[in-house]
Design a protein around this motif. Structure first.
Motif, PDB file in Angstrom:
ATOM      1  N   ILE A   1       8.686  -1.252  11.929  1.00 48.24           N
ATOM      2  CA  ILE A   1       7.707  -0.574  12.782  1.00 48.24           C
ATOM      3  C   ILE A   1       6.504  -1.481  12.992  1.00 48.24           C
ATOM      4  CG2 ILE A   1       5.975   1.251  12.761  1.00 48.24           C
ATOM      5  CD1 ILE A   1       7.972   3.189  11.960  1.00 48.24           C
ATOM      6  N   SER A   2       6.153  -1.616  14.234  1.00 47.16           N
ATOM      7  CA  SER A   2       4.950  -2.367  14.593  1.00 47.16           C
ATOM      8  C   SER A   2       3.803  -1.372  14.730  1.00 47.16           C
ATOM      9  CB  SER A   2       5.191  -3.103  15.913  1.00 47.16           C
ATOM     10  OG  SER A   2       4.015  -3.735  16.318  1.00 47.16           O
ATOM     11  N   VAL A   3       2.701  -1.631  14.058  1.00 50.34           N
ATOM     12  CA  VAL A   3       1.557  -0.732  14.081  1.00 50.34           C
ATOM     13  C   VAL A   3       0.387  -1.456  14.729  1.00 50.34           C
ATOM     14  CG1 VAL A   3      -0.022   0.641  12.682  1.00 50.34           C
ATOM     15  CG2 VAL A   3       2.344   0.355  11.939  1.00 50.34           C
TER      16      VAL A   3
ATOM     17  N   ASN B   1       5.134  14.503  12.336  1.00 49.95           N
ATOM     18  CA  ASN B   1       6.380  13.839  11.958  1.00 49.95           C
ATOM     19  C   ASN B   1       6.286  12.327  12.149  1.00 49.95           C
ATOM     20  OD1 ASN B   1       7.411  16.312  11.207  1.00 49.95           O
ATOM     21  ND2 ASN B   1       8.586  16.589  13.077  1.00 49.95           N
ATOM     22  N   LYS B   2       5.557  11.896  13.166  1.00 47.95           N
ATOM     23  CA  LYS B   2       5.356  10.458  13.394  1.00 47.95           C
ATOM     24  C   LYS B   2       4.537   9.843  12.254  1.00 47.95           C
ATOM     25  CE  LYS B   2       3.696   7.161  16.836  1.00 47.95           C
ATOM     26  NZ  LYS B   2       3.161   7.012  18.210  1.00 47.95           N
ATOM     27  N   LEU B   3       3.494  10.543  11.827  1.00 44.10           N
ATOM     28  CA  LEU B   3       2.688  10.066  10.703  1.00 44.10           C
ATOM     29  C   LEU B   3       3.577   9.868   9.479  1.00 44.10           C
ATOM     30  CD1 LEU B   3       0.123   9.454   9.065  1.00 44.10           C
ATOM     31  CD2 LEU B   3      -0.241  11.930   8.871  1.00 44.10           C
ATOM     32  N   LEU B   4       4.424  10.833   9.197  1.00 45.60           N
ATOM     33  CA  LEU B   4       5.307  10.722   8.039  1.00 45.60           C
ATOM     34  C   LEU B   4       6.328   9.602   8.211  1.00 45.60           C
ATOM     35  CD1 LEU B   4       6.142  11.812   5.298  1.00 45.60           C
ATOM     36  CD2 LEU B   4       7.671  13.375   6.490  1.00 45.60           C
TER      37      LEU B   4
ATOM     38  N   ILE C   1      -4.522  -2.922   9.418  1.00 49.27           N
ATOM     39  CA  ILE C   1      -4.161  -1.828  10.325  1.00 49.27           C
ATOM     40  C   ILE C   1      -2.844  -1.188   9.878  1.00 49.27           C
ATOM     41  CG2 ILE C   1      -3.384  -1.327  12.692  1.00 49.27           C
ATOM     42  CD1 ILE C   1      -5.531  -3.390  13.631  1.00 49.27           C
ATOM     43  N   LYS C   2      -1.873  -2.016   9.553  1.00 47.27           N
ATOM     44  CA  LYS C   2      -0.556  -1.508   9.131  1.00 47.27           C
ATOM     45  C   LYS C   2      -0.683  -0.622   7.893  1.00 47.27           C
ATOM     46  CE  LYS C   2       3.956  -3.172   7.535  1.00 47.27           C
ATOM     47  NZ  LYS C   2       4.768  -4.390   7.316  1.00 47.27           N
ATOM     48  N   TYR C   3      -1.413  -1.092   6.883  1.00 49.60           N
ATOM     49  CA  TYR C   3      -1.500  -0.347   5.635  1.00 49.60           C
ATOM     50  C   TYR C   3      -2.548   0.762   5.660  1.00 49.60           C
ATOM     51  CZ  TYR C   3       2.078  -3.295   3.821  1.00 49.60           C
ATOM     52  OH  TYR C   3       3.282  -3.912   3.645  1.00 49.60           O
ATOM     53  N   THR C   4      -3.187   0.933   6.791  1.00 48.24           N
ATOM     54  CA  THR C   4      -4.036   2.098   6.981  1.00 48.24           C
ATOM     55  C   THR C   4      -3.180   3.357   7.108  1.00 48.24           C
ATOM     56  OG1 THR C   4      -5.846   0.829   7.956  1.00 48.24           O
ATOM     57  CG2 THR C   4      -5.743   3.147   8.554  1.00 48.24           C
ATOM     58  N   ILE C   5      -1.968   3.217   7.623  1.00 47.02           N
ATOM     59  CA  ILE C   5      -1.084   4.378   7.813  1.00 47.02           C
ATOM     60  C   ILE C   5      -0.792   5.090   6.480  1.00 47.02           C
ATOM     61  CG2 ILE C   5       1.189   5.153   8.591  1.00 47.02           C
ATOM     62  CD1 ILE C   5      -0.419   4.303  10.988  1.00 47.02           C
TER      63      ILE C   5
END
Length: 187
Positions: free
Chosen positions: A171-173, A155-158, A41-45
């Motif tokens: 950051i917790s994802v 901006n949050k995505l970045l 999930i984290k590295y999906t970002i």
């Protein structure tokens, strides 16, 4: 039947939607251990961001090629497009201090100002496509800016992408973040 630039963009969108849909389904479809699920999930970002930035770059490359096929004359081209083209070739941000560098710049500009302007398909992403950068790109191509309702989420995505991609652990994802970002990209 000839493929139009809109067809090319639609095909690109369809491919990216498929990629995003696969990413979205992975933690649900497979029975990962909890720690592996969190990692996925984290590295999906960063993957979402890569798909987003690739979309922006590819669309404007396709659009540049379309504009070039129109053989726009120097007298008919919009000032923003002409400025984009000259900036792409001449790098106006480069301070030219010595006279020889200035002469080389003038020579390049002179060679570019032909009867038909050819738009270089380079897109100034400034290394990160956030809301501000996206609107700068749109302005260069004489396209309406993106509505401010997208500012916070782009901006949050970045922000998430940069923190994760640069190895920060601050950051917790969770799946809610992923769902929010998929909604941003309309998936």
């Amino acid at each position: 039947m000839a493929i139009t630039f809109v067809d090319e963009i639609v095909a690109d969108i369809e491919w990216r939607v498929s990629e995003l849909a696969t990413l979205k389904s992975l933690p649900i479809r497979y029975s990962f251990r909890d720690d592996h699920k969190e990692l996925q999930i984290k590295y999906t970002i960063p993957a979402i961001y890569a798909i987003w930035e690739g979309f922006v770059k590819n669309c404007f490359s396709i659009y540049s090629n379309h504009l070039n096929s129109l053989a726009i004359s120097r007298t008919d081209i919009a000032l923003s497009l002409l400025t984009h083209q000259l900036d792409s070739e001449c790098d106006f941000n480069n301070p030219r201090i010595n006279f020889d560098a200035k002469k080389r710049l003038v020579n390049v500009i002179d060679s570019l100002l032909t009867n038909t302007i050819n738009i270089k398909p380079s897109i100034p992403t400034e290394s990160n496509v956030n809301f501000k950068v996206l609107n700068k790109i749109l302005e260069r191509f004489c396209i309406d800016k993106v509505d401010e309702t997208y500012e916070q989420k782009l901006n949050k995505l970045l922000l998430f992408r940069n923190k994760i991609a640069h190895g920060e652990n601050s950051i917790s994802v969770n799946m809610n973040n992923i769902t929010e970002l998929f909604r941003l990209l309309k998936i």
